[in-house]
Design an enzyme around this catalytic site. Structure first.
Site, PDB file in Angstrom:
ATOM      1  N   CYS A 115       0.701  -1.372  -0.207  1.00  0.00           N
ATOM      2  CA  CYS A 115       0.086   0.072   0.170  1.00  0.00           C
ATOM      3  C   CYS A 115       1.053   1.567   0.204  1.00  0.00           C
ATOM      4  CB  CYS A 115      -0.765  -0.094   1.277  1.00  0.00           C
ATOM      5  SG  CYS A 115      -2.093  -1.377   0.989  1.00  0.00           S
ATOM      6  N   HIS A 252      -3.042   7.163   1.814  1.00  0.00           N
ATOM      7  CA  HIS A 252      -3.511   6.039   1.402  1.00  0.00           C
ATOM      8  C   HIS A 252      -4.707   5.644   1.911  1.00  0.00           C
ATOM      9  CE1 HIS A 252      -3.820   2.164   0.793  1.00  0.00           C
ATOM     10  NE2 HIS A 252      -3.761   1.490   1.283  1.00  0.00           N
ATOM     11  N   ASN A 282     -10.254   0.109  -0.912  1.00  0.00           N
ATOM     12  CA  ASN A 282      -8.479   0.547  -0.661  1.00  0.00           C
ATOM     13  C   ASN A 282      -8.200   0.026  -1.846  1.00  0.00           C
ATOM     14  OD1 ASN A 282      -5.469  -0.151  -0.038  1.00  0.00           O
ATOM     15  ND2 ASN A 282      -6.664  -0.802   2.021  1.00  0.00           N
TER      16      ASN A 282
END
Ligand code: UT7
Length: 325
Positions: A115, A252, A282
């Site tokens: 990520c 993020h 996500n």
């Protein structure tokens, strides 16, 4: 003193057509729209079609960023793709993106920091451009996390989605002050002691399989706000900016409660924090460029704006990039 900075010339994104809502998940696993919305802020996510690969998503995003940058693809000499879901073990997805764009110059390679991948890739590209080795780069964040999910694990499968985003960077001479355009600070960190909290239980070198994502969400959550706030504060100290001077935070996108926690800890107005969680979920390394693209399209990112990107992910890895648009 004059310096070379990596100036963002264009941004683009691509989302697969198919959308899965929270209600769709309640028909697969023991979950509800209410639980997912309250605990994460996610309402829906995009899922790649069977024949859509990470590189296809990345190529589409890069094409849009290139058009908006006004730069000829033949003038691009560096492509970095941040992904944890490459098309193949090798070659690098970045090289497939390079071929898809019809580019034969320079170099292309992948960066794997899950990520945090986009922050790692931006930092890497920035350092190559600053040293003069390359002049114009495309940094892509592209993922098909739907391919590595355990669709029977309600604790993880509801969280992730597919997508890609990209920016075009150009090395430009600037004055060497904090008012310059381009990347002003880029910091990356990692600590492998936390691998067991977020990982994929397979790989070519261990199981010879792709494996599935495993996460101890509660523990990752506990680390996230602290590690992200820490690296943001370091970036602010380095550049001499105060948290409230940042025009837009583009974090993020893992959990709305993490974004709210960071806003509270830094004392930042939540309106300055870009959130795409409700629509994208996500998307790992793609989430920051997807959010940058949405901010651009909503006219929330204009030339001269100070934008702070940050992320934390598996490894653990984390980092932040401060840039003037
Ligand atoms: O992007 C990379 C970095 N990743 C992150 O930053 C993720 C960080 N973690 C999180 O976002 C949150 O921890 C989650 C959203 C993953 C989970 O939220 P939570 O509030 O930490 O829930 P939990 O894991 O503590 O679980 C609470 C309860 C459990 O039930 P019991 O044990 O209390 O009976 C879970 O089994 O919620 C249950 N649960 C669910 N219930 C309905 C877990 N997933 C679900 C679900 N639907 N999908």
């Amino acid at each position: 003193m004059a310096v070379i900075r990596s100036v963002i010339r264009g941004v683009g994104a691509y989302l697969p057509k198919r959308i899965m809502t929270n209600d769709d998940f309640s028909r697969i696993v023991d979950t509800t729209d209410a639980w997912i919305t309250e605990r994460t802020g996610i309402k829906q996510r995009h899922i790649a079609a069977e024949d859509e690969l990470t590189s296809d998503l990345g190529i589409a995003a890069a094409k849009q960023a290139l058009v908006r940058s006004g730069i000829d693809p033949g003038d691009i000499d560096l492509i970095i793709c941040a992904t944890a879901t490459p098309d193949r073990t090798f070659p690098a997805t970045a090289v497939r993106i390079q071929a898809g764009l019809g580019i034969t110059n320079g170099a292309a390679f992948d960066v794997q920091a899950v990520c945090s991948g986009f922050v790692y890739a931006m930092t890497t590209a920035d350092n190559f451009l600053k040293t003069g080795l390359f002049k114009r780069a495309i940094v892509v964040g592209a993922e098909t996390f739907s391919r590595i999910l355990d669709w029977s694990d309600r604790g993880t499968c509801v969280l992730f989605g597919d997508g890609a985003g990209a920016v075009v960077l150009e090395a430009q001479p600037q004055k060497g002050t904090r008012d310059d355009r381009g990347v002003l600070s880029a910091r990356i960190r990692s600590d492998g002691r936390y691998e067991d909290l977020l990982y994929v239980d397979g790989g070519p070198g261990s199981t010879k399989t792709t494996g599935h994502l495993r996460m101890n969400g509660r523990e990752v959550f506990r680390h996230a706000i602290q590690k992200i706030s820490g690296v943001i504060e370091e970036t602010l100290v380095e550049t001499g900016y105060a948290a409230e001077e940042i025009d837009l935070y583009v974090p993020h996108q893992a959990n709305q409660r993490i974004l709210d926690g960071i806003a509270k800890r830094l004392g930042v107005n939540p309106n300055k924090i870009m959130s795409t969680l409700a629509k994208h979920g996500n998307t790992s390394a793609a989430s920051i460029p997807l959010a940058l693209n949405q901010a651009f399209e909503e006219h929330r990112l204009k030339e001269g704006n100070l934008v702070l990107m940050e992320a934390m992910g598996g490894g653990f890895t984390w980092g932040a990039v401060l840039a003037r648009w």
